[in-house]
Design an enzyme around this catalytic site. Structure first.
Site, PDB file in Angstrom:
ATOM      1  N   HIS A 306       0.841  -1.206   0.000  1.00 13.02           N
ATOM      2  CA  HIS A 306       0.000   0.000   0.000  1.00 13.02           C
ATOM      3  C   HIS A 306       0.874   1.254   0.000  1.00 13.02           C
ATOM      4  CE1 HIS A 306      -3.411   2.599   1.208  1.00 13.02           C
ATOM      5  NE2 HIS A 306      -2.544   3.173   2.011  1.00 13.02           N
ATOM      6  N   TYR A 307       1.902   1.246   0.823  1.00 14.40           N
ATOM      7  CA  TYR A 307       2.775   2.417   0.920  1.00 14.40           C
ATOM      8  C   TYR A 307       3.807   2.461  -0.204  1.00 14.40           C
ATOM      9  CZ  TYR A 307       0.512   3.727   5.189  1.00 14.40           C
ATOM     10  OH  TYR A 307      -0.441   4.142   6.092  1.00 14.40           O
ATOM     11  N   HIS A 308       4.117   1.323  -0.762  1.00 14.38           N
ATOM     12  CA  HIS A 308       4.974   1.328  -1.951  1.00 14.38           C
ATOM     13  C   HIS A 308       4.299   2.105  -3.077  1.00 14.38           C
ATOM     14  CE1 HIS A 308       7.796  -0.429  -4.984  1.00 14.38           C
ATOM     15  NE2 HIS A 308       6.753  -0.184  -5.768  1.00 14.38           N
ATOM     16  N   TYR A 463      -4.245   1.705  13.375  1.00 15.22           N
ATOM     17  CA  TYR A 463      -2.889   2.209  13.560  1.00 15.22           C
ATOM     18  C   TYR A 463      -2.576   2.414  15.045  1.00 15.22           C
ATOM     19  CZ  TYR A 463      -1.482   2.788   8.689  1.00 15.22           C
ATOM     20  OH  TYR A 463      -1.100   2.559   7.401  1.00 15.22           O
TER      21      TYR A 463
END
Length: 670
Positions: A306-308, A463
């Site tokens: 997702h963060y890539h 989170y």
């Protein structure tokens, strides 16, 4: 008596007159003070402008003549007619320069209407919350830090902007102007340490820079966007940009977002004298960080897909913003090459339906979102035929010239029979240590066959926040929720080393080791046989003692579990299924486990999960041999048998029989 009454009445009238005089004086003094303050604000803003820019000559003339009001009036006219800035995230009418929305989504209309009553949609995973008639920007309805941060990102403003543009209803613009000014008034830097940590954290500030760069185009021609609000908006915008460049995060994707967004700020508002500094600062950071955060194989160092993708988009968006506005050659060839590798890495870790494993902090994505990404990326790399293929859903371009493939620096391994929706895929993670969004999950994998993900990773769920929120985040991070090996169900250490990787049409092989626990290495070997089924050998090597287990979690639904034969078979009515069977020492047993999967933030679904476990003594090396066979079109479950033939430090040989056909598999390490 009559005289006394008259005297008393006169005194009352005199008193009332005195109070009225004081009130009137107060109003006059307030008006004068407000007028002076506004004049000072205007003068301060004008001093922050590059008045030598083309189009600002009249503004400069008024400013030098000491006519601040006239200068701001002229500045507003300039912005209402400005057409020389191209915003890559907007589609605009070529003749008017105004944004085009198209069909207004029902969700946007609802969020915009809710916002008129200060019921704000802050983020996915939560309903809209009522923040009060007198907006309480510090309201924290659920003790999840994301809610407290993201109220200051104002996601609902995007819906208000689109609704205003689609309807021309001034209520939305008027309310947005009110909310913007209200937030500025109630959230000054220094209000409190807590508010600075949330409202003025650099990630939130940068988020506002990007969003507000778009909102400006949506609302600038509204009647509500008057001279006074222009001063409020630009003054606050400049303050936010300065806040970011003076308070960059030290590492990670936050730093990338911040750098990309100050590039947006400097490009969309070049009239501000410091705009070039913001732009230069962001460019410098991105040029530096693409070599630090992105491995040579294109993987982002947090190893959360997702963060890539989000990180790849920060590099892309910065490049696109500058290119569209004629600011070329700010990024060297190294940047362009490494960014292209990031995009190609997405191809390698994705399934044929455009989804990707939910390793670490990731969520389920959609084909439409990913196709848009590929379309954007292909526009920058028009000669890349693979990006073109995925941008057009296969109508143009070409597929990669390989099936199984690895990203060695990121420790991502993809086993494939093909790239079409009828193919069989297994994607596994065996990486070096990674940054915050990574989880203790080395060895975990997902299996995707004919359009179905049979064994999704658990995802992230939440989170951070109070103890209750943190407990749930920690739950989803647990190693035992992933498809890998544990000792006493404790979290493992991530630091894998590849020992062997080879591919061919008949056999793909991966062997790696991970120092999962003190005095215990987990060696996992994966064989993809004839591009049809998988054999996984797990070895727990070392002197550590305790309960060793391998864990397997399945997609939500009903499975047939046989605890005697240690097998699990899915039971999908469309006859697209897999069966998994583990062969282990006699003292091993299979147990059901609690497990959840989270496809979206703050949403979780219970799903079937199992562990094959056994006690380990100091001089013992427990070994598990697992065979996973996809089958479709029939209800008969394939018959499976398997056994170890030879095991020592460098060599492993096994025999696997599926539906009467035997295969001898091995690895030998040099």
């Amino acid at each position: 008596m009559e005289n006394k009454t008259k005297i008393k009445t006169a005194r009352v009238v005199t008193a009332i007159s005195s109070k009225l005089s004081l009130i009137i004086c107060g109003i006059i003094l307030f008006s004068v003070s407000y007028s002076v303050a506004q004049t000072n604000n205007k003068t301060t803003l004008l001093a922050k402008l590059d008045l030598n820019r083309s189009g600002l000559a009249q503004v400069k003339t008024y400013y030098l003549a000491g006519k601040a009001d006239k200068a701001i009036e002229s500045l507003l006219v300039y912005y209402k007619t400005r057409k020389n800035i191209i915003h890559p995230d907007l589609t605009v009418n070529a003749s008017t320069g105004k944004p085009i929305v198209g069909t207004l989504a029902e969700t946007d209309l609802k969020r915009a209407n809710d916002a008129l009553n200060h019921t704000f949609f802050v983020m996915n995973g939560y309903p809209a919350f009522d923040y009060g008639k007198d907006i309480n920007w510090q309201y924290w309805p659920v003790k999840d830090n994301e809610l407290k941060w993201q109220i200051h990102r104002m996601a609902w403003w995007d819906a208000m902007a689109k609704t205003y543009t689609a309807t021309n209803d001034e209520r939305y613009a008027k309310e947005w102007v009110f909310e913007y000014a209200d937030w500025v008034r109630k959230n000054p830097i220094g209000l409190s340490e807590d508010n600075d940590n949330f409202a003025w954290r650099s990630l939130e500030v940068s988020e506002r820079l990007e969003l507000q760069s778009k909102l400006f185009f949506y609302f600038i021609n509204s009647k509500a966007f008057d001279e006074d609000f222009l001063v409020t908006f630009l003054t606050n915008y400049a303050k936010q940009a300065e806040r970011v460049i003076n308070n960059y995060s030290t590492e990670g994707n936050h730093l990338l977002f911040q750098a990309q967004r100050v590039i947006y700020a400097g490009t969309v508002f070049p009239e501000l004298a410091d705009a070039k500094n913001w732009q230069k600062s962001g460019i410098t950071k991105l040029n530096e960080q693409i070599g630090i955060q992105v491995f040579a194989d294109g993987m982002h160092d947090e190893l959360a897909f997702h963060y890539h993708i989000a990180s790849a988009n920060t590099f892309y968006k910065a490049l696109r913003m500058l290119d569209l506005n004629g600011i070329a050659s700010q990024f060297p060839q190294f940047y362009l090459d490494r960014l292209e590798k990031m995009m190609m890495a997405v191809v390698e870790f994705s399934f044929p339906d455009y989804s990707h494993p939910m390793f670490s902090d990731s969520w389920l994505t959609s084909k439409s979102v990913m196709m848009k990404n590929f379309k954007d990326w292909s526009s920058v790399y028009p000669n890349n035929k693979v990006l073109k293929y995925f941008a057009t859903d296969g109508k143009e371009g070409s597929l990669p010239n390989h099936t199984s493939h690895r990203l060695p620096d990121g420790g991502i391994y993809a086993f494939r029979s093909g790239w079409d929706t009828n193919s069989t895929n297994l994607i596994l993670k065996a990486s070096k240590p990674a940054f915050w969004h990574s989880q203790p999950d080395n060895g975990t994998f997902e299996i995707w066959v004919k359009g179905r993900n049979f064994m999704p990773d658990p995802g992230a769920f939440l989170y951070s926040g109070n103890a209750a929120v943190n407990k749930q985040r920690d739950y989803f991070r647990q190693t035992k929720l992933h498809n890998t090996l544990t000792l006493d169900n404790q979290n493992l250490t991530v630091d894998a080393k590849e020992l062997k990787w080879s591919t061919s049409n008949k056999l793909d092989v991966l062997v790696y080791e991970n120092p999962s626990y003190e005095n215990l290495k987990h060696r996992r070997s994966v064989f993809f046989v004839n591009k049809k089924f998988f054999v996984i050998a797990d070895e727990a090597i070392g002197k550590a003692t305790g309960d060793v287990a391998i864990h397997f979690a399945f997609k939500e639904g009903v499975v047939d579990a046989d605890y005697i034969s240690k097998s699990i078979t899915t039971t999908n009515a469309d006859l697209n299924n897999i069966t998994l069977k583990t062969f282990a020492p006699q003292n091993a047993n299979m147990v059901a486990e609690e497990n959840f999967v989270s496809y979206k933030y703050n949403e979780k679904i219970k799903r079937p999960a199992f562990a094959i476990q056994m006690p380990k003594t100091e001089n013992q090396t427990p070994r598990f041999l697992t065979v996973i066979v996809p089958f479709s079109g029939i209800a008969v479950v394939p018959s499976i048998d398997a056994k170890f033939l030879k095991t020592n430090g460098n060599t492993l040989k096994v025999k696997v029989t599926v539906d009467g056909k035997s295969h001898k598999l091995k690895y030998h390490l040099r």
